[in-house]
Design an enzyme around this catalytic site. Structure first.
Site, PDB file in Angstrom:
ATOM      1  N   SER A  49      14.779  18.162  18.058  1.00 15.03           N
ATOM      2  CA  SER A  49      13.858  19.296  17.916  1.00 15.03           C
ATOM      3  C   SER A  49      12.451  18.727  17.717  1.00 15.03           C
ATOM      4  O   SER A  49      12.266  17.535  17.507  1.00 15.03           O
ATOM      5  CB  SER A  49      14.255  20.116  16.686  1.00 15.03           C
ATOM      6  OG  SER A  49      14.077  19.309  15.518  1.00 15.03           O
ATOM      7  N   ASP A  80      14.842  19.958  22.204  1.00 20.57           N
ATOM      8  CA  ASP A  80      15.392  21.247  21.763  1.00 20.57           C
ATOM      9  C   ASP A  80      14.266  22.162  21.277  1.00 20.57           C
ATOM     10  O   ASP A  80      13.421  21.761  20.485  1.00 20.57           O
ATOM     11  CB  ASP A  80      16.385  20.976  20.615  1.00 20.57           C
ATOM     12  CG  ASP A  80      17.190  22.204  20.252  1.00 20.57           C
ATOM     13  OD1 ASP A  80      17.610  22.302  19.089  1.00 20.57           O
ATOM     14  OD2 ASP A  80      17.375  23.068  21.133  1.00 20.57           O
ATOM     15  N   GLU A 132      15.007  30.046  27.560  1.00 17.72           N
ATOM     16  CA  GLU A 132      15.798  31.013  26.788  1.00 17.72           C
ATOM     17  C   GLU A 132      15.334  32.429  27.102  1.00 17.72           C
ATOM     18  O   GLU A 132      14.135  32.685  27.187  1.00 17.72           O
ATOM     19  CB  GLU A 132      15.670  30.727  25.287  1.00 17.72           C
ATOM     20  CG  GLU A 132      16.506  31.648  24.396  1.00 17.72           C
ATOM     21  CD  GLU A 132      16.549  31.207  22.925  1.00 17.72           C
ATOM     22  OE1 GLU A 132      16.577  29.984  22.668  1.00 17.72           O
ATOM     23  OE2 GLU A 132      16.532  32.090  22.060  1.00 17.72           O
ATOM     24  N   GLY A 209      23.145  28.031  18.446  1.00 17.39           N
ATOM     25  CA  GLY A 209      23.760  28.522  17.225  1.00 17.39           C
ATOM     26  C   GLY A 209      25.275  28.454  17.255  1.00 17.39           C
ATOM     27  O   GLY A 209      25.955  29.381  16.842  1.00 17.39           O
ATOM     28  N   SER A 210      25.816  27.338  17.747  1.00 14.74           N
ATOM     29  CA  SER A 210      27.272  27.280  17.946  1.00 14.74           C
ATOM     30  C   SER A 210      28.024  26.388  16.970  1.00 14.74           C
ATOM     31  O   SER A 210      29.173  26.025  17.214  1.00 14.74           O
ATOM     32  CB  SER A 210      27.576  26.848  19.386  1.00 14.74           C
ATOM     33  OG  SER A 210      27.110  27.840  20.283  1.00 14.74           O
ATOM     34  N   SER A 211      27.412  26.058  15.844  1.00 14.93           N
ATOM     35  CA  SER A 211      28.161  25.308  14.832  1.00 14.93           C
ATOM     36  C   SER A 211      29.310  26.149  14.304  1.00 14.93           C
ATOM     37  O   SER A 211      29.189  27.376  14.190  1.00 14.93           O
ATOM     38  CB  SER A 211      27.236  24.922  13.672  1.00 14.93           C
ATOM     39  OG  SER A 211      26.525  23.735  14.003  1.00 14.93           O
ATOM     40  N   ASN A 251      25.053  24.088  21.683  1.00 13.78           N
ATOM     41  CA  ASN A 251      24.191  23.421  20.701  1.00 13.78           C
ATOM     42  C   ASN A 251      24.822  23.371  19.309  1.00 13.78           C
ATOM     43  O   ASN A 251      25.261  24.406  18.794  1.00 13.78           O
ATOM     44  CB  ASN A 251      22.859  24.171  20.591  1.00 13.78           C
ATOM     45  CG  ASN A 251      21.942  23.875  21.766  1.00 13.78           C
ATOM     46  OD1 ASN A 251      22.379  23.393  22.800  1.00 13.78           O
ATOM     47  ND2 ASN A 251      20.658  24.172  21.594  1.00 13.78           N
ATOM     48  N   ASP A 253      23.990  21.663  15.463  1.00 19.03           N
ATOM     49  CA  ASP A 253      23.133  20.910  14.530  1.00 19.03           C
ATOM     50  C   ASP A 253      23.666  21.071  13.103  1.00 19.03           C
ATOM     51  O   ASP A 253      23.921  20.096  12.403  1.00 19.03           O
ATOM     52  CB  ASP A 253      21.698  21.440  14.619  1.00 19.03           C
ATOM     53  CG  ASP A 253      20.745  20.627  13.740  1.00 19.03           C
ATOM     54  OD1 ASP A 253      19.680  21.135  13.385  1.00 19.03           O
ATOM     55  OD2 ASP A 253      21.108  19.481  13.387  1.00 19.03           O
ATOM     56  N   THR A 254      23.861  22.305  12.694  1.00 20.58           N
ATOM     57  CA  THR A 254      24.279  22.574  11.310  1.00 20.58           C
ATOM     58  C   THR A 254      25.550  21.815  10.929  1.00 20.58           C
ATOM     59  O   THR A 254      25.628  21.256   9.824  1.00 20.58           O
ATOM     60  CB  THR A 254      24.475  24.095  11.113  1.00 20.58           C
ATOM     61  OG1 THR A 254      23.197  24.736  11.249  1.00 20.58           O
ATOM     62  CG2 THR A 254      25.042  24.408   9.736  1.00 20.58           C
TER      63      THR A 254
HETATM   64  O1  LIG Z   1      21.214  26.019  18.486  1.00 15.94           O
HETATM   65  C1  LIG Z   1      21.034  25.076  17.711  1.00 15.94           C
HETATM   66  C2  LIG Z   1      22.067  24.688  16.666  1.00 15.94           C
HETATM   67  O2  LIG Z   1      22.577  25.781  16.032  1.00 15.94           O
HETATM   68  P1  LIG Z   1      23.503  25.610  14.721  1.00 15.94           P
HETATM   69  O3  LIG Z   1      22.620  25.921  13.552  1.00 15.94           O
HETATM   70  O4  LIG Z   1      24.625  26.619  14.884  1.00 15.94           O
HETATM   71  O5  LIG Z   1      24.039  24.208  14.678  1.00 15.94           O
HETATM   72  N1  LIG Z   1      19.915  24.306  17.783  1.00 15.94           N
HETATM   73  O6  LIG Z   1      19.038  24.564  18.787  1.00 15.94           O
HETATM   74  C3  LIG Z   1      19.627  23.246  16.791  1.00 15.94           C
HETATM   75  C4  LIG Z   1      18.309  23.500  16.045  1.00 15.94           C
HETATM   76  C5  LIG Z   1      18.328  24.787  15.264  1.00 15.94           C
HETATM   77  C6  LIG Z   1      18.356  24.577  13.741  1.00 15.94           C
HETATM   78  O7  LIG Z   1      19.645  24.211  13.317  1.00 15.94           O
HETATM   79 NA    NA Z   2      17.950  23.413  23.583  1.00 14.77          NA
HETATM   80 ZN   LIG Z   3      18.843  26.574  19.141  1.00 21.95          ZN
END
Ligand SMILES: O=C(COP(=O)(O)O)N(O)CCCCO
Ligand code: NA
Ligand SMILES: [Zn+2]
Length: 305
Positions: A49, A80, A132, A209-211, A251, A253-254
């Site tokens: 990011s 990102d 997006e 947002g797929s964590s 994606n 990250d979390t």
């Molecule tokens: O879509 C995501 C990751 O989403 P997630 O928070 O579900 O891991 N990202 O783009 C990562 C950066 C966002 C802050 O976490």
């Molecule tokens: Na991205």
């Molecule tokens: Zn994201």
């Protein structure tokens, strides 16, 4: 080997599997991502990011590029949530092989204009682009989009957007949101909407947002002294189903943030006398590797390299 995002995602879309796009902020996270991909013979996307670029800069980008270049599976380095044309071009100058321009919070025409500019410049340099359309819930690092303003992606508008911008892959709003609090219990994923968009568009689709925010990791965080509220993530089976409808980039990250924190907290709690960084960061790396492995199995990318 270091490749573009398109090199990885077009085969994934065709093969009806998805590829994990994992955020990194240091060497250990990068190793957990790429070494696990090699062990499982899976393509993978490492993403940074703008916050990660601020934190680690060219030093961190070079670590990713070096490990990716020597890797025995295809790896892309992706920007990102690039917030501007300048940010996207700066990332390409840093060696990124894939960039996102996220102008989704602007009106349609402005999103088209901004995205089109980045696509033209990036394609001239052989770099692929993500954009997006629609708005996620949750917190997009630099943007807070609260529930009522969260707009799910309109399929017909998505077709128009791709025609007008020639973007390589498209992040769509389908019910996911960033962070550890994706809704009470099992967040709603609009599978019908994904299916519809996937029937109209042949380009790879992206789920942000797929964590999964695994309950076991959340409990271990609390047990090792961490504090977290009523956290919930995306169910594995929802991601597997979405991959069948055209989601090719997922994606995460979390989950890595949680795993690295649990790894560190557990060591420090169990060994108050420990102060060897390798004994602290090593277990974090191992736990993150387990998270990456699980995700690759859920997405179906194992053995696809
Ligand atoms: O879509 C995501 C990751 O989403 P997630 O928070 O579900 O891991 N990202 O783009 C990562 C950066 C966002 C802050 O976490
Ligand atoms: Na991205
Ligand atoms: Zn994201």
């Amino acid at each position: 080997m270091l490749v573009t995002g398109k090199d990885i995602l077009v085969p994934a879309r065709k093969g009806k599997y998805a590829v994990g796009a994992f955020n990194t902020n240091n060497m250990e996270i990068t190793q957990a991502i790429i070494h696990t991909a090699e062990r499982l013979r899976s393509p993978v996307i490492v993403q940074m990011s703008e916050g990660a670029i601020k934190y680690g800069g060219q030093d961190l980008a070079n670590i990713v590029i070096d490990i990716a270049t020597r890797a025995t599976v295809p790896v892309a380095l992706h920007l990102d949530h690039g917030s501007s044309y300048e940010s996207a071009l700066k990332a390409i100058k840093m060696g990124f092989t894939s960039v996102m321009i996220d102008a989704s919070h602007h009106p349609f025409d402005e999103n088209v204009h901004e995205t089109g500019r980045v696509v033209e410049a990036a394609h001239a340099m052989g770099i692929s682009v993500e954009a997006e359309l629609g708005r996620l819930g949750g917190i997009e690092e630099h943007i807070v989009v609260d529930e009522k303003d969260a707009f799910l992606t309109d399929p017909e508008e998505a077709v128009k957007f791709v025609e007008l911008t020639d973007v390589d892959y498209l992040a769509i709003a389908i019910g996911t949101s960033h962070g550890a609090y994706k809704g009470k219990g099992r967040p709603f994923i609009d599978q019908a909407r994904i299916k519809k968009i996937g029937e109209l568009l042949s380009i790879p689709l992206v789920a942000h947002g797929s964590s999964g925010v695994p309950a076991e990791i959340v409990q271990r965080l609390r047990d090792s002294g961490g504090e977290i509220g009523d956290a919930a993530g995306i169910a594995d089976e929802d991601l597997t189903e979405a991959a069948g409808y055209g989601i090719a980039k997922v994606n995460v990250d979390t989950d890595l943030r949680l795993a690295s924190t649990v790894g560190i907290r557990e060591v420090l709690k169990a060994n108050p006398k420990e102060f060897d960084p390798r004994k602290v960061f090593g277990p974090a790396r191992d736990l993150m590797s387990k998270i990456v492995e699980h995700k690759m199995k859920v997405l179906g990318s194992v053995g696809k390299a």
